[in-house]
Design a protein around this motif. Structure first.
Motif, PDB file in Angstrom:
ATOM      1  N   TYR A  27       0.803  -1.136   0.028  1.00 18.68           N
ATOM      2  CA  TYR A  27      -0.056  -0.024   0.080  1.00 18.68           C
ATOM      3  C   TYR A  27       0.866   1.425  -0.212  1.00 18.68           C
ATOM      4  CZ  TYR A  27      -4.595  -2.098   0.894  1.00 18.68           C
ATOM      5  OH  TYR A  27      -5.629  -3.029   0.659  1.00 18.68           O
ATOM      6  N   GLN A  28       1.831   1.169   0.922  1.00 19.30           N
ATOM      7  CA  GLN A  28       2.841   2.302   0.925  1.00 19.30           C
ATOM      8  C   GLN A  28       3.485   2.574  -0.678  1.00 19.30           C
ATOM      9  OE1 GLN A  28       5.723   2.585   4.129  1.00 19.30           O
ATOM     10  NE2 GLN A  28       4.391   1.201   5.360  1.00 19.30           N
ATOM     11  N   ILE A  29       3.697   1.587  -1.227  1.00 17.93           N
ATOM     12  CA  ILE A  29       4.430   1.581  -2.478  1.00 17.93           C
ATOM     13  C   ILE A  29       3.373   2.350  -3.633  1.00 17.93           C
ATOM     14  CG2 ILE A  29       5.101   0.595  -4.661  1.00 17.93           C
ATOM     15  CD1 ILE A  29       6.589  -1.535  -2.607  1.00 17.93           C
ATOM     16  N   VAL A  30       2.085   1.961  -3.451  1.00 16.97           N
ATOM     17  CA  VAL A  30       1.364   2.466  -4.268  1.00 16.97           C
ATOM     18  C   VAL A  30       0.972   3.845  -3.931  1.00 16.97           C
ATOM     19  CG1 VAL A  30      -1.013   2.195  -5.178  1.00 16.97           C
ATOM     20  CG2 VAL A  30       0.227   0.228  -5.092  1.00 16.97           C
ATOM     21  N   LYS A  62      -8.319  -6.579   1.824  1.00 14.47           N
ATOM     22  CA  LYS A  62      -7.932  -6.758   0.371  1.00 14.47           C
ATOM     23  C   LYS A  62      -6.640  -6.152  -0.020  1.00 14.47           C
ATOM     24  CE  LYS A  62     -12.750  -5.559  -0.551  1.00 14.47           C
ATOM     25  NZ  LYS A  62     -13.646  -4.601  -1.186  1.00 14.47           N
ATOM     26  N   GLY A  63      -6.060  -6.561  -1.117  1.00 14.97           N
ATOM     27  CA  GLY A  63      -4.761  -6.191  -1.659  1.00 14.97           C
ATOM     28  C   GLY A  63      -5.009  -4.851  -2.203  1.00 14.97           C
ATOM     29  N   VAL A  64      -4.042  -4.002  -2.460  1.00 11.44           N
ATOM     30  CA  VAL A  64      -4.211  -2.589  -2.897  1.00 11.44           C
ATOM     31  C   VAL A  64      -4.529  -2.576  -4.290  1.00 11.44           C
ATOM     32  CG1 VAL A  64      -1.623  -2.406  -3.681  1.00 11.44           C
ATOM     33  CG2 VAL A  64      -3.095  -0.255  -3.032  1.00 11.44           C
ATOM     34  N   GLY A  69      -6.997  -1.416  -8.990  1.00 17.10           N
ATOM     35  CA  GLY A  69      -6.841  -2.061 -10.350  1.00 17.10           C
ATOM     36  C   GLY A  69      -5.311  -1.807 -10.628  1.00 17.10           C
ATOM     37  N   ASN A  70      -5.011  -2.359 -11.755  1.00 21.10           N
ATOM     38  CA  ASN A  70      -3.357  -2.375 -11.994  1.00 21.10           C
ATOM     39  C   ASN A  70      -2.978  -1.251 -12.600  1.00 21.10           C
ATOM     40  OD1 ASN A  70      -3.252  -5.184 -11.460  1.00 21.10           O
ATOM     41  ND2 ASN A  70      -4.317  -5.665 -13.404  1.00 21.10           N
ATOM     42  N   ASP A  71      -3.636  -0.166 -13.097  1.00 24.65           N
ATOM     43  CA  ASP A  71      -3.166   1.167 -13.646  1.00 24.65           C
ATOM     44  C   ASP A  71      -3.364   2.535 -12.938  1.00 24.65           C
ATOM     45  OD1 ASP A  71      -2.529   3.524 -15.289  1.00 24.65           O
ATOM     46  OD2 ASP A  71      -3.725   2.623 -17.103  1.00 24.65           O
TER      47      ASP A  71
END
Length: 98
Positions: A27-30, A62-64, A69-71
């Motif tokens: 989550y931090q990376i995103v 849930k995963g980030v 989404g992927n984009d």
């Protein structure tokens, strides 16, 4: 803007970043990618809401990428567009006024 405003702003930013650092690493990376993107396009005011959204996602297990989404750029574009629509609605402007 006085010195007290600057000090208060720094306190708020530090508290915000403490919330970010409490998120799981993915989550931090995103978040950092979203932050970079929004600072470039002027959507920095949305960052607090993103942390809230991410905290809810973590609480729900849930995963980030399940959340955004992927984009990342498309997610940010949608946020900025939704934000500008909401701002126009609050100000009483419609699309034909623009």
């Amino acid at each position: 803007m006085g010195i007290q405003d600057i000090i208060e702003g720094k306190k708020q930013w530090r508290a915000h970043m403490a919330r970010v650092k409490a998120l799981p690493p993915d989550y931090q990376i995103v978040y950092k990618q979203i932050q970079k993107y929004l600072f470039k396009v002027g959507g920095g005011t949305l960052l607090s809401g993103i942390v809230d959204f991410f905290q809810e996602g973590v609480a729900d297990g849930k995963g980030v990428l399940e959340l955004i989404g992927n984009d990342v750029a498309a997610f940010c574009d949608d946020l900025v567009n939704d934000s500008s629509v909401t701002t126009r609605e609050r100000s009483g402007c419609s699309n034909r006024d623009i």
